[in-house]
Scaffold this motif. Structure first.
Motif, PDB file in Angstrom:
ATOM      1  N   ASN A  10       0.806  -1.223   0.000  1.00 23.79           N
ATOM      2  CA  ASN A  10       0.000   0.000   0.000  1.00 23.79           C
ATOM      3  C   ASN A  10       0.840   1.274   0.000  1.00 23.79           C
ATOM      4  N   LEU A  11       2.144   1.124  -0.084  1.00 21.06           N
ATOM      5  CA  LEU A  11       3.050   2.270  -0.058  1.00 21.06           C
ATOM      6  C   LEU A  11       2.832   3.147  -1.286  1.00 21.06           C
ATOM      7  N   SER A  12       2.721   4.447  -1.080  1.00 19.00           N
ATOM      8  CA  SER A  12       2.531   5.344  -2.227  1.00 19.00           C
ATOM      9  C   SER A  12       3.724   6.269  -2.456  1.00 19.00           C
ATOM     10  N   TYR A  13       4.546   6.515  -1.448  1.00 24.03           N
ATOM     11  CA  TYR A  13       5.722   7.361  -1.588  1.00 24.03           C
ATOM     12  C   TYR A  13       6.914   6.651  -0.978  1.00 24.03           C
ATOM     13  N   LEU A  14       8.010   6.584  -1.725  1.00 22.40           N
ATOM     14  CA  LEU A  14       9.240   5.984  -1.205  1.00 22.40           C
ATOM     15  C   LEU A  14      10.393   6.930  -1.508  1.00 22.40           C
ATOM     16  N   GLU A  31       6.392  -4.612  -7.120  1.00 28.10           N
ATOM     17  CA  GLU A  31       5.164  -5.063  -6.479  1.00 28.10           C
ATOM     18  C   GLU A  31       4.436  -3.926  -5.762  1.00 28.10           C
ATOM     19  N   LEU A  32       5.051  -2.766  -5.695  1.00 30.33           N
ATOM     20  CA  LEU A  32       4.459  -1.616  -5.002  1.00 30.33           C
ATOM     21  C   LEU A  32       3.550  -0.860  -5.965  1.00 30.33           C
ATOM     22  N   ILE A  33       2.460  -1.489  -6.352  1.00 32.95           N
ATOM     23  CA  ILE A  33       1.628  -0.996  -7.460  1.00 32.95           C
ATOM     24  C   ILE A  33       0.918   0.324  -7.159  1.00 32.95           C
ATOM     25  N   TYR A  34       0.874   0.746  -5.904  1.00 36.27           N
ATOM     26  CA  TYR A  34       0.246   2.023  -5.570  1.00 36.27           C
ATOM     27  C   TYR A  34       1.269   3.155  -5.456  1.00 36.27           C
ATOM     28  N   LEU A  35       2.512   2.842  -5.747  1.00 38.67           N
ATOM     29  CA  LEU A  35       3.576   3.841  -5.630  1.00 38.67           C
ATOM     30  C   LEU A  35       3.355   4.978  -6.625  1.00 38.67           C
ATOM     31  N   VAL A  36       3.426   6.207  -6.117  1.00 38.50           N
ATOM     32  CA  VAL A  36       3.271   7.408  -6.936  1.00 38.50           C
ATOM     33  C   VAL A  36       4.635   8.073  -7.142  1.00 38.50           C
ATOM     34  N   ARG A  37       5.469   8.028  -6.130  1.00 39.96           N
ATOM     35  CA  ARG A  37       6.796   8.638  -6.206  1.00 39.96           C
ATOM     36  C   ARG A  37       7.845   7.665  -5.713  1.00 39.96           C
ATOM     37  N   LEU A  38       8.873   7.501  -6.526  1.00 39.88           N
ATOM     38  CA  LEU A  38      10.002   6.652  -6.170  1.00 39.88           C
ATOM     39  C   LEU A  38      11.266   7.481  -6.343  1.00 39.88           C
ATOM     40  N   ASN A  57       2.090   1.322 -12.433  1.00 40.71           N
ATOM     41  CA  ASN A  57       1.228   2.121 -13.306  1.00 40.71           C
ATOM     42  C   ASN A  57       0.808   3.458 -12.731  1.00 40.71           C
ATOM     43  N   ASN A  58       0.870   3.637 -11.422  1.00 38.34           N
ATOM     44  CA  ASN A  58       0.488   4.905 -10.795  1.00 38.34           C
ATOM     45  C   ASN A  58       1.666   5.858 -10.625  1.00 38.34           C
ATOM     46  N   LEU A  59       2.858   5.408 -11.007  1.00 34.16           N
ATOM     47  CA  LEU A  59       4.064   6.191 -10.768  1.00 34.16           C
ATOM     48  C   LEU A  59       4.041   7.504 -11.548  1.00 34.16           C
TER      49      LEU A  59
END
Length: 171
Positions: A10-14, A31-38, A57-59
């Motif tokens: 469920n991580l969205s920012y890393l 596998e962090l499919i909800y990630l928006v920022r990496l 896909n949400n990146l």
């Protein structure tokens, strides 16, 4: 980064930038499919950019500049249609820039400076209307695009001609 990172689904920012991290970026990051920022810039990551990043896909921003990454840009990155910022500067990445880059229509900034890319820059890059080009070499701005310090060859795309360092007239 341990492979168990993939359990944080469920991580969205890393943000792990500038932390002296080493080793390879684990494929489980895909596998962090909800990630928006990496953001992994300014470490000592080596190896290739994992192709599994293309599953995110949400990146919106991918920042892996200032590491020791090698190899080519994985084709899977060109599937990230929500991407607005792609920052790969300061690595040892090689190969040509694919025309698939132009599928990333939402890009506002791309920074691939200080790598070992070769060949021609795809002409279609001029059709990415949201890109902001850096032309004065004075201040670094997070929303500007940078392509210099590679081994690109002419002819350069028309939108870059007469902008440093692309000063040839395409003749």
């Amino acid at each position: 980064i341990p492979s168990e990172i993939g359990n944080l689904i469920n991580l969205s920012y890393l943000y792990l930038s500038n932390n002296q991290l080493t080793g390879e970026i684990p494929s489980e990051i895909g596998e962090l499919i909800y990630l928006v920022r990496l953001h992994l810039w300014g470490n000592s990551f080596n190896g290739n950019i994992p192709s599994e990043i293309g599953n995110l896909n949400n990146l919106e921003t991918l920042t892996v500049g200032g590491n020791d990454l090698t190899g080519q840009i994985p084709d899977s990155i060109y599937n990230l249609t929500n991407l607005i910022g792609l920052s790969l500067w300061g690595n040892q990445l090689t190969g040509q820039i694919s025309e698939n880059l132009c599928d990333l229509e939402n890009l506002v900034s791309i920074s691939i400076t200080d790598n070992q890319f070769v060949g021609e820059i795809p002409e279609c890059i001029c059709n990415l209307n949201n890109l902001v080009w850096y032309t004065e070499f004075i201040n670094n701005n997070d929303t500007d695009s940078y392509l210099y310090n590679n081994q690109f060859c002419p002819p350069y795309p028309y939108c870059l001609v007469n902008q440093e360092p692309f000063t040839d007239e395409n003749e």
